[in-house]
Design an enzyme around this catalytic site. Structure first.
Site, short mmCIF file in Angstrom:
data_model
loop_
_atom_site.label_atom_id
_atom_site.label_comp_id
_atom_site.label_asym_id
_atom_site.label_seq_id
_atom_site.Cartn_x
_atom_site.Cartn_y
_atom_site.Cartn_z
N ASP A 1 0.85 -1.20 0.00
CA ASP A 1 0.00 0.00 0.00
C ASP A 1 0.88 1.24 0.00
O ASP A 1 2.10 1.16 0.20
CB ASP A 1 -0.99 -0.02 1.17
N ASP B 1 -5.73 2.07 -1.65
CA ASP B 1 -4.34 2.13 -2.05
C ASP B 1 -3.64 0.80 -1.87
O ASP B 1 -2.41 0.73 -1.79
CB ASP B 1 -3.61 3.22 -1.25
#
Length: 898
Positions: A770, A813
């Protein structure tokens, strides 16, 4: 061919071929034309007999054309006789009322044929040379051929006349006898004349050689005599005493007298004249006659100046310079009489009484000739004869050598050999052809009587030979009539139109049904042509089939017409009538009324057309394939899809259209359908660079006995729906923002990678990634910038791994990478470090630059049998360990640690 001859041929042609164009009954037109031919040619014969010109020869026209005829425009007498006979045939053949008139028409026609054939042979026989006639009596080869053609046209015309076909005046045996007699006469006359042609040609070859030899001898003799005379004079000119006296004469007059005395001595040695000149050209002495030669003189082409002239005899004048040491001191001119020249050059021994040897020269536009055995004094003639052709001497004076048969200056036919003698001097050796061909002429006259006797004997013998044959012919005709009667009875009871026609489309036979159909009797139809019976529109429809059957083909066709007020459909069959020589002499016609079955057929066609219209407008490809896998039907969709007209593939195999590849894909389904099974399947077809996804159904056609005879195929184009389906599927499996696989596709690919790992026995790794502090990027720069960061981050992840590895976006993300076929954990570390390096590079988002870091959790699997959820869970735990360690790094958890 003169103008009147051409006019007669034109009139005969009009009378025989164009009666309908003139809008007159044939009999009237032919009678008028025949009478004109008789009148014109009778006047021509009268002109020839009386040697008068009555103004019908159009002399001015033929003179302008320079026609080869001493009587310009005058028709040959045998041509005139032939046209008189042709005119009589034209007058009589449409008014035959008796047997003798019928015989006269045929005999006169054969006379025209005989005149043409004898004229043709006579052209090569040169009868004008045999009998000494003028060229106006000679039939040209074109006229002779035209006369033969005219005779054939006349016979063709009356051969189809009713009086000849009906046997009213002449039985078949009499017709055969007349025709055979004509053939015998033609053969005997032609054979006899042909033999004389061969004989004449042999004589002409001998004559040619004889005259050539005689002329060659005269040319050699001319050079010998002239050279002897020149040599004799040269001896005198080179005499020493003469030369010495010339030298001494320049001193005093006494010596000049001695020179003159010496010159007088020369006159006693066959010289008739001597003239002496000094170096300045002044005459010193002239003795003898020294003739002026006013009549005719020729300067000869010799090295020494020599002139041949006539003055009551032939004389040769020579001129020599008197020289000493190449210096000319005077000139001597000698004149001598050539008695031997006259005697030997014109000697005609060995030739006929009419032979003549002529030596001539050109004087301006005329020819001047020396005296010879025919003319005792010099004479002048025109170079062109009355017929417009050059005289033989004219060719000689043009330096030509050869043989010719032509008219001489006396307007008599001669055989002549000509050649040049010297400069502007020619010689001709000739003899009258009347004398040369006297033997052939007498033999020809004697043989004419023999030919007549042989012809008569042949005709009588032929009559006796034909009589038994004609008797059997009559018997055969009676049997034939009975047979025809039986056949007619059968034909009259057949419900069809039956007819027999000749090559002129004229009805020869019809049955009763024909008379009923056209509401007419047999007499009203037989003898008439189809064109006369049928209406023009129907006749135009029948014409192509008539031409085909007359060319020897059997024809079957259909016609539609309004018969007795009702629309009627007919089926006709035309069969050629071929004789024993394989010639088409007519045809048989049989016609059936097919109105009822035709109407049923038309209704069937309407239904088929309706069905065709429906199928052609369905968005489905419909075909019918027989059990041999050949197309038998196809709707219009074939053209829309593949650009091929449906009719172009009928009877073609399936492989011709779809190719071997598609055929092999569909072969199993076709075999199932041919076994009676309904088959549905999907397939892909690419034609003309267009790929279609098809949903196809095969429906077998089963007939009453249970066998399968073909397959109906229905193919629907499902390409568009498949594309939409694929797009929907793609949208469900792909992240719309980054274009990377989403969670659904990630699970599929992770399971596939686990299966491949089990087979290959190699390690794999799953990375859970991420973006650090991504929420702050969204909060400070906005969601658009956040989306840009996600897209760029996904791009950098793909750039950092291999193409065989999978990069996917889980949510927000969070990203996942599947690394396959690695050997050690070190390889996973290198990839993780490369990803961090890519992420740490400066980011340009719009106008702003920013730094981005990432945290990675790696699940490394070498030997354990883990599923996808377990691997993802391990990677997630590793990610938390990375974040706990301060982010911007990676952490690897082997499965054993967990």
């Amino acid at each position: 061919m003169v103008f009147n001859t051409g006019l007669c041929f034109a009139l005969a042609g009009v009378a025989l071929a164009l009666p309908e164009i003139m809008q007159l009954p044939p009999s009237n037109l032919q009678t008028v034309m025949g009478a004109f031919l008789i009148g014109l040619c009778c006047i021509t014969l009268l002109e020839i007999t009386l040697d008068k010109n009555f103004g019908i020869d159009l002399v001015a026209l033929h003179t302008w054309l320079n026609y080869d005829n001493v009587r310009p425009g005058r028709m040959a007498p045998n041509s005139a006789l032939g046209f008189i006979c042709a005119g009589l045939v034209l007058v009589l053949m449409n008014h035959v009322n008796s047997k003798w008139q019928a015989i006269a028409v045929q005999v006169l026609t054969y006379v025209v044929l005989v005149i043409g054939l004898t004229g043709l042979v006579g052209y090569y026989l040169n009868q004008d040379l045999l009998f000494g006639w003028a060229r106006s009596a000679r039939m040209s080869i074109n006229t002779a051929i035209g006369m033969i053609v005219t005779a054939g046209a006349l016979r063709f015309s009356w051969h189809h006349a009713d009086w000849y076909r009906s046997q009213k005046y002449l039985r078949e045996d009499q017709k055969i006898t007349l025709a055979s007699a004509a053939i015998i006469i033609v053969v005997i006359i032609t054979a006899g004349l042909t033999s004389f042609v061969v004989l004449q040609q042999t004589l002409e070859a001998t004559l040619n050689q004889s005259l050539r030899t005689k002329l060659s001898e005269r040319k050699v003799l001319f050079r010998t005599i002239i050279n002897a005379g020149i040599n004799k004079a040269q001896v005198i000119a080179q005499n020493y005493l003469v030369t010495q006296r010339f030298i001494e004469s320049s001193r005093n007059d006494q010596l000049k007298q001695e020179l003159a005395e010496e010159a007088r001595k020369i006159l006693g040695s066959q010289f008739t004249g001597v003239t002496l000149f000094d170096p300045l050209g002044k005459q010193i002495f002239a003795g003898g006659q020294n003739r002026s030669a006013d009549n005719i003189q020729i300067k000869l082409n010799t090295q020494t100046s020599a002139t041949l002239f006539w003055d009551d005899g032939f004389f040769l004048k020579t001129e020599f310079p008197i020289e000493i040491q190449t210096r000319q001191i005077g000139k001597i001119v000698l004149e001598q009489k050539m008695d031997e020249f006259e005697h030997q050059m014109f000697n005609i021994d060995g030739l006929g009484a009419s032979a003549e040897i002529a030596i001539c020269t050109a004087v301006k536009t005329k020819i001047q000739c020396f005296p010879n055995t025919v003319k005792s004094t010099p004479f002048m003639v025109e170079p062109v004869g009355a017929a417009g052709h050059p005289l033989p001497m004219a060719y000689a004076l043009q330096s030509e050598t050869g043989f010719v048969q032509a008219l001489d200056y006396r307007q008599k036919n001669v055989a002549a050999f000509f050649s040049p003698l010297s400069n502007n001097l020619g010689i001709v050796v000739k003899e009258d052809t009347a004398e040369l061909y006297a033997g052939i002429r007498d033999a020809l006259v004697s043989c004419s009587l023999i030919i007549c006797i042989l012809s008569g004997f042949g005709i009588v013998l032929l009559r006796f030979q034909l009589h038994p044959l004609t008797s059997r012919l009559f018997s055969s005709e009676n049997k034939l009539r009975k047979s025809e009667k039986r056949l007619k009875a059968i034909a009259d009871n057949i419900p069809a139109i039956i007819a027999h026609l000749d090559v002129e489309e004229r009805y020869l036979f019809i049955n009763a049904q024909t008379s009923k159909t056209f509401d007419a009797g047999d007499i009203d139809i037989i003898g008439h042509t189809i064109k006369e019976i049928r209406d023009p529109e129907l006749y135009a429809h029948l014409q192509p089939y008539i031409r085909m059957v007359l060319s020897g083909q059997r024809v079957t066709f259909e016609s539609s017409l309004n018969l007795n007020g009702k629309p009627t459909h007919l089926q006709s069959s035309y069969v050629p009538d071929i004789d024993a020589d394989d010639n088409v002499v007519g045809f048989y016609a049989m016609t059936f009324d097919i109105t009822i079955p035709k109407n049923n057929e038309l209704r069937q066609r309407e239904l088929e057309q309706q069905l065709r219209t429906i199928t052609d407008n369905l968005p489905v490809l419909i075909t019918y394939i027989d059990k041999e896998l050949n197309f038998k039907f196809c709707n219009r969709t074939m053209f829309k899809w593949m650009g091929i007209e449906p009719q172009d593939i009928i009877n073609h195999p399936v492989t011709d259209l779809f190719g071997i590849t598609f055929f092999e894909q569909a072969r199993a389904q076709m075999d199932r359908a041919l076994r009676g099974e309904r088959v549905e399947f999907s397939s892909e077809l690419t034609v003309r660079n267009v790929t279609r996804l098809l949903q196809t159904t095969y429906i077998p056609e089963q007939i009453s006995d249970g066998s399968i005879v073909g397959i109906y195929t229905l193919s629907s184009d499902v390409t568009d729906s498949k594309i939409i389906e694929n797009k929907l599927t793609m949208l469900a499996r792909v992240d719309s923002l980054t274009g990377l696989p989403n969670r659904l596709q990630l699970n599929e690919k992770l399971n596939e990678a686990i299966n491949r790992k089990k087979r290959s026995k190699k390690a794999m790794a799953v990375m859970f990634i991420d973006i650090d502090h991504f929420k702050s990027i969204n909060d400070t720069m906005g969601h658009a910038a956040g989306d840009a960061v996600l897209r760029e981050f996904g791009r950098r992840l793909k750039a950092a791994v291999r193409t065989t590895d999978t990069v996917a976006r889980m949510a927000g993300d969070e990203f996942v990478i599947i690394i396959e076929e690695i050997q050690t954990v070190e390889e996973a570390k290198l990839i993780a470090e490369k990803i961090i390096e890519q992420a740490n590079q400066i980011w340009q988002i719009g106008a702003q630059q920013l730094s981005v870091t990432t945290s990675i959790g790696v699940a490394f699997n070498l030997d354990e049998d883990l599923n996808s959820d377990e691997l993802l869970a391990i990677a997630d735990k590793a990610l938390y360990r990375t974040k706990a360690n301060g982010r911007n790094g990676y952490f690897i958890l082997p499965p054993v640690v967990c």
